[in-house]
Enzyme design. Structure first.
Site, PDB file in Angstrom:
ATOM      1  N   ASP A   1       0.831  -0.965   0.135  1.00 17.88           N
ATOM      2  CA  ASP A   1      -0.071  -0.020   0.026  1.00 17.88           C
ATOM      3  C   ASP A   1       0.741   1.177  -0.054  1.00 17.88           C
ATOM      4  OD1 ASP A   1      -2.134   1.664   0.371  1.00 17.88           O
ATOM      5  OD2 ASP A   1      -1.906   1.770   2.489  1.00 17.88           O
TER       6      ASP A   1
ATOM      7  N   ASP B   1      -0.174   4.982   0.946  1.00 15.32           N
ATOM      8  CA  ASP B   1      -0.233   6.240   2.081  1.00 15.32           C
ATOM      9  C   ASP B   1      -0.369   5.492   3.188  1.00 15.32           C
ATOM     10  OD1 ASP B   1      -1.073   7.936   0.014  1.00 15.32           O
ATOM     11  OD2 ASP B   1      -2.977   7.232  -0.097  1.00 15.32           O
TER      12      ASP B   1
ATOM     13  N   GLY C   1      -7.596   3.712   3.428  1.00 17.75           N
ATOM     14  CA  GLY C   1      -7.744   2.581   2.583  1.00 17.75           C
ATOM     15  C   GLY C   1      -8.930   2.973   1.425  1.00 17.75           C
TER      16      GLY C   1
ATOM     17  N   ARG D   1     -12.069   7.747  -2.406  1.00 18.89           N
ATOM     18  CA  ARG D   1     -12.014   9.274  -2.077  1.00 18.89           C
ATOM     19  C   ARG D   1     -13.763   9.723  -2.004  1.00 18.89           C
ATOM     20  NH1 ARG D   1     -10.123  13.037  -6.695  1.00 18.89           N
ATOM     21  NH2 ARG D   1      -8.306  11.647  -6.294  1.00 18.89           N
TER      22      ARG D   1
ATOM     23  N   SER E   1      -5.420   5.026  -4.554  1.00 16.52           N
ATOM     24  CA  SER E   1      -5.246   6.448  -4.546  1.00 16.52           C
ATOM     25  C   SER E   1      -5.038   6.738  -6.019  1.00 16.52           C
ATOM     26  CB  SER E   1      -4.075   6.931  -3.734  1.00 16.52           C
ATOM     27  OG  SER E   1      -4.082   8.355  -4.077  1.00 16.52           O
TER      28      SER E   1
ATOM     29  N   ASN F   1      -3.926   9.605  -6.929  1.00  9.07           N
ATOM     30  CA  ASN F   1      -2.650  10.444  -6.703  1.00  9.07           C
ATOM     31  C   ASN F   1      -1.281   9.615  -6.649  1.00  9.07           C
ATOM     32  OD1 ASN F   1      -3.896  13.305  -6.722  1.00  9.07           O
ATOM     33  ND2 ASN F   1      -4.917  12.543  -5.015  1.00  9.07           N
TER      34      ASN F   1
ATOM     35  N   ASP G   1      -1.551  -0.354   6.262  1.00 13.60           N
ATOM     36  CA  ASP G   1      -1.747   0.326   7.515  1.00 13.60           C
ATOM     37  C   ASP G   1      -3.382   0.530   7.598  1.00 13.60           C
ATOM     38  OD1 ASP G   1      -2.343   2.164   5.373  1.00 13.60           O
ATOM     39  OD2 ASP G   1      -1.857   3.649   7.024  1.00 13.60           O
TER      40      ASP G   1
HETATM   41  C1  BG6 Z   1      -5.810   5.524  -0.024  1.00 13.51           C
HETATM   42  C2  BG6 Z   1      -5.997   6.328   1.313  1.00 13.51           C
HETATM   43  O1  BG6 Z   1      -4.629   5.201  -0.236  1.00 13.51           O
HETATM   44  O2  BG6 Z   1      -6.337   6.532  -1.136  1.00 13.51           O
HETATM   45  C3  BG6 Z   1      -7.461   6.951   1.297  1.00 13.51           C
HETATM   46  O3  BG6 Z   1      -5.655   5.405   2.474  1.00 13.51           O
HETATM   47  C4  BG6 Z   1      -7.880   7.611   0.271  1.00 13.51           C
HETATM   48  O4  BG6 Z   1      -7.439   7.641   2.738  1.00 13.51           O
HETATM   49  C5  BG6 Z   1      -7.678   6.767  -0.828  1.00 13.51           C
HETATM   50  O5  BG6 Z   1      -8.992   8.440   0.366  1.00 13.51           O
HETATM   51  C6  BG6 Z   1      -7.891   7.512  -2.145  1.00 13.51           C
HETATM   52  O6  BG6 Z   1      -6.952   8.542  -2.507  1.00 13.51           O
HETATM   53  P1  BG6 Z   1      -7.108   9.922  -3.619  1.00 13.51           P
HETATM   54  O7  BG6 Z   1      -5.650  10.277  -3.609  1.00 13.51           O
HETATM   55  O8  BG6 Z   1      -7.530   8.977  -4.940  1.00 13.51           O
HETATM   56  O9  BG6 Z   1      -7.954  10.680  -3.045  1.00 13.51           O
HETATM   57 MG    MG Z   2      -2.544   3.338   3.423  1.00 10.03          MG
END
Ligand code: BG6
Ligand code: MG
Length: 215
Positions: free
Chosen positions: A10, A12, A47, A50, A117, A119, A171
């Protein structure tokens, strides 16, 4: 466990501490909407995608919103988050991560990212560790967020490794469940009180070695 052929990470809160930036951005939105949002509340969002995170947040604040308001809130939170992560560099890679990734590479173990994510690539590029990954599965490549196993199963598939020979590092409670649902061995990063379903839990990668994983 079986022979280890791949490790799936993972992002984040595992490789980098972006969990704190997600928390800050969600807290900023909650405060703007007039309610408090604690770190304990934030555990439920780790995890989680969004939009699902936003649903949970609004539920906590007892706020109802239509689709266009939801889109606007999510965009606002993401803009703040992107601003935080744009300043990241390699100093934000969590302690021990690089040594462990290098050890895996030296031992021929494949490495995949498994993050929901959207991002993720920006972060990997900003901290300069893209080249360690044989596969990158992120929020742009999946349709189901954790605890659905899709993100990890796609990683294993792209690496050509049987899920039973994969280890997941996570995590988030939702991420550990995703690993279990994928039939993979799971290592929780953080506290055993929170990550109760993980096969094993470590506080972080400092001092972590492949041998410790095989015990
Ligand atoms: C996960 C995070 O890795 O990504 C979450 O743990 C988050 O908290 C999710 O909401 C989505 O991320 P993003 O960057 O696409 O908004
Ligand atoms: Mg995480």
């Amino acid at each position: 466990m079986n022979e280890i052929k791949a490790c799936l990470f993972d992002l984040d809160g595992v490789i980098v501490d972006t969990a704190k930036y997600h928390y800050l951005a969600w807290k900023r939105l909650a405060n703007e909407l007039g309610f408090e949002f604690t770190e304990e509340d934030n555990e439920r969002l780790k995890g989680v995608s969004r939009m699902k995170s936003l649903e949970i947040l609004l539920e906590l604040g007892e706020i109802s919103a239509d689709d266009s308001a939801m889109e606007a809130y999510a965009a606002k939170k993401n803009a703040w988050y992107v601003e935080y992560i744009s300043k990241m560099d390699s100093s934000e890679i969590l302690p021990g991560v690089l040594d462990f990734l290098r050890e895996l590479k030296d031992n021929g173990i494949k490495i995949s990212l498994g993050s929901v994510s959207k991002n993720a690539m920006t972060i990997l590029n900003n901290v300069g560790i893209v080249e360690y990954f044989d596969a990158v599965i992120d929020g742009t490549k999946i349709t189901h967020a954790k605890p659905n196993p899709e993100v990890f199963l796609k990683g294993a598939e792209e690496l050509g490794v049987d899920p039973k020979e994969c280890v997941v590092f996570e995590d988030a409670q939702a991420g550990i469940e995703a690993a279990i649902n994928a039939g993979m061995y799971s290592v929780g990063i953080g506290s055993a009180d929170i990550l109760q379903k993980a096969n094993t839990v470590i506080p972080g990668f400092e001092g972590m070695t492949l041998d410790k994983l095989k015990l």
